[in-house]
Write a protein that holds these residues in place. Sequence first.
Motif, short mmCIF file in Angstrom:
data_model
loop_
_atom_site.label_atom_id
_atom_site.label_comp_id
_atom_site.label_asym_id
_atom_site.label_seq_id
_atom_site.Cartn_x
_atom_site.Cartn_y
_atom_site.Cartn_z
N GLY A 44 9.88 -2.58 -3.78
CA GLY A 44 11.11 -2.87 -4.52
C GLY A 44 12.24 -3.26 -3.58
O GLY A 44 13.04 -4.16 -3.87
N ASN A 45 12.35 -2.57 -2.44
CA ASN A 45 13.36 -2.91 -1.43
C ASN A 45 13.09 -4.29 -0.85
O ASN A 45 14.02 -5.04 -0.54
CB ASN A 45 13.36 -1.88 -0.30
N MET A 46 11.83 -4.63 -0.71
CA MET A 46 11.45 -5.93 -0.16
C MET A 46 11.87 -7.06 -1.09
O MET A 46 12.39 -8.10 -0.65
CB MET A 46 9.93 -5.96 0.07
N ILE A 47 11.66 -6.88 -2.39
CA ILE A 47 12.07 -7.89 -3.37
C ILE A 47 13.59 -8.03 -3.37
O ILE A 47 14.12 -9.15 -3.37
CB ILE A 47 11.55 -7.52 -4.77
N GLU A 48 14.29 -6.90 -3.38
CA GLU A 48 15.76 -6.94 -3.34
C GLU A 48 16.25 -7.64 -2.08
O GLU A 48 17.18 -8.45 -2.13
CB GLU A 48 16.31 -5.51 -3.39
N ASN A 49 15.62 -7.35 -0.96
CA ASN A 49 16.03 -7.96 0.31
C ASN A 49 15.83 -9.47 0.29
O ASN A 49 16.68 -10.21 0.80
CB ASN A 49 15.23 -7.33 1.45
N GLN A 50 14.73 -9.93 -0.29
CA GLN A 50 14.46 -11.36 -0.33
C GLN A 50 15.46 -12.10 -1.21
O GLN A 50 15.88 -13.22 -0.87
CB GLN A 50 13.04 -11.61 -0.86
N ALA B 277 8.00 4.08 -10.62
CA ALA B 277 7.94 4.61 -9.25
C ALA B 277 7.46 3.56 -8.27
O ALA B 277 7.97 3.47 -7.15
CB ALA B 277 7.03 5.83 -9.21
N VAL B 278 6.49 2.74 -8.67
CA VAL B 278 5.93 1.75 -7.75
C VAL B 278 6.91 0.61 -7.48
O VAL B 278 6.81 -0.06 -6.45
CB VAL B 278 4.60 1.20 -8.32
N SER B 279 7.86 0.39 -8.39
CA SER B 279 8.80 -0.71 -8.21
C SER B 279 10.22 -0.24 -7.91
O SER B 279 11.14 -1.06 -7.86
CB SER B 279 8.82 -1.59 -9.47
N SER B 280 10.41 1.06 -7.72
CA SER B 280 11.75 1.59 -7.46
C SER B 280 12.29 1.06 -6.14
O SER B 280 11.56 0.90 -5.17
CB SER B 280 11.71 3.12 -7.43
N PHE B 281 13.60 0.77 -6.12
CA PHE B 281 14.20 0.25 -4.89
C PHE B 281 15.44 1.02 -4.46
O PHE B 281 15.71 1.15 -3.26
CB PHE B 281 14.55 -1.23 -5.03
N PHE B 282 16.21 1.57 -5.40
CA PHE B 282 17.45 2.23 -4.96
C PHE B 282 17.21 3.67 -4.50
O PHE B 282 17.95 4.17 -3.66
CB PHE B 282 18.52 2.19 -6.07
N ILE B 283 16.16 4.32 -5.02
CA ILE B 283 15.84 5.67 -4.53
C ILE B 283 15.39 5.62 -3.07
O ILE B 283 15.90 6.38 -2.23
CB ILE B 283 14.80 6.35 -5.42
N PRO B 284 14.44 4.74 -2.69
CA PRO B 284 14.09 4.64 -1.26
C PRO B 284 15.27 4.17 -0.40
O PRO B 284 15.39 4.59 0.76
CB PRO B 284 12.96 3.61 -1.24
N LYS B 285 16.12 3.32 -0.99
CA LYS B 285 17.25 2.81 -0.22
C LYS B 285 18.26 3.91 0.08
O LYS B 285 18.81 3.99 1.20
CB LYS B 285 17.92 1.67 -0.98
N LEU B 286 18.53 4.77 -0.89
CA LEU B 286 19.54 5.81 -0.71
C LEU B 286 18.97 7.01 0.05
O LEU B 286 19.59 7.50 1.00
CB LEU B 286 20.06 6.27 -2.08
N LEU B 287 17.82 7.51 -0.36
CA LEU B 287 17.26 8.71 0.26
C LEU B 287 16.40 8.39 1.48
O LEU B 287 16.13 9.27 2.29
CB LEU B 287 16.43 9.48 -0.77
N TRP C 111 0.83 -1.21 0.00
CA TRP C 111 0.00 0.00 0.00
C TRP C 111 0.86 1.26 0.00
O TRP C 111 0.57 2.22 -0.71
CB TRP C 111 -0.93 -0.01 1.21
N ARG C 112 1.93 1.25 0.79
CA ARG C 112 2.83 2.41 0.85
C ARG C 112 3.49 2.64 -0.50
O ARG C 112 3.65 3.79 -0.93
CB ARG C 112 3.89 2.17 1.93
N SER C 113 3.86 1.56 -1.19
CA SER C 113 4.49 1.68 -2.50
C SER C 113 3.53 2.26 -3.52
O SER C 113 3.90 3.13 -4.32
CB SER C 113 5.00 0.31 -2.96
#
Length: 278
Positions: free
Chosen positions: A231-237, A212-222, A62-64
């Motif tokens: 996107g961060n969740m998928i990368e983490n898994q 935007a809905v699947s971005s992972f490095f922007i939330p990770k960096l900023l 939902w947040r994404s």
Amino acid sequence: MKKFSQLALPYIIWAVFMLVLPMGLIGLYSVMEHGNSIISFSFTLEHYVKFFTDPDFLLILWRSLLIAVKTTLICLLLGYPVAYFIAKSKEKVQNALILCITLPMWINMLVRTYAWIGMLSEGGLIQKVLQIFGLGNTDLLYTEGAVLLGMVYNFLPFMILQIQTSLSKMDNSLLEASADLGASPIQTFRRITLPLSLPGVINGITLVFLPAVSSFFIPKLLGGGRYFLIGNMIENQFITVGEWNFGSAISMIMAVIMMLLMMVVRKVEIRNQGGKEE
């Protein structure tokens, strides 16, 4: 005609190996039990059940979706006036303005996002500007606002270029006819300019919302790990936890959501054009 159709063969082969095959493997992993090799199949839907029954995962989804909607709306509100101004400018001015918009895109998106870390961090350019107005202690980095700013900055050119292309193709004689018939500038914009620019608006929304809905490095960096998106969740898994099966299930869920959204956008575009889907 047969000779020309053969020219598409290299693209078909590329699409099979680069798109269809990887998606097929992800789909296969998503319905396999953890620890099974591809040779021995043991199917299960527990990974999908796990996602949809855990409120934390649904909250991240939902947040994404929410931040993707916010990013798209901000890009639309900022991009449309800019695109309109560019489209109404002289040809040489248009080329110069488009160059100014596309020039930052020549730099890698990751590098551009890193630059925002320096500007938003303590002692950065934006912090120094805020100090002038007595707001120097405002925490900017590692917040939702920082993530939203990074997304808008990176995806805004896609919105501007799509809308500007539609506006540039518009027949100016329609605007002249509207003025001759006594329509005000607002009425002309509402009844002629805006409807004719909707294809560009729809394309811009698609090009902004989906990444935007699947971005992972922007939330990770900023976001600094504090603002966790899908996107961060998928990368983490895949990388950290090693849960390839669960990560594949999340990827397939996002793929289905994106395809459904694209179908909706397509339906809206067809309805706007007053045509029928072929």
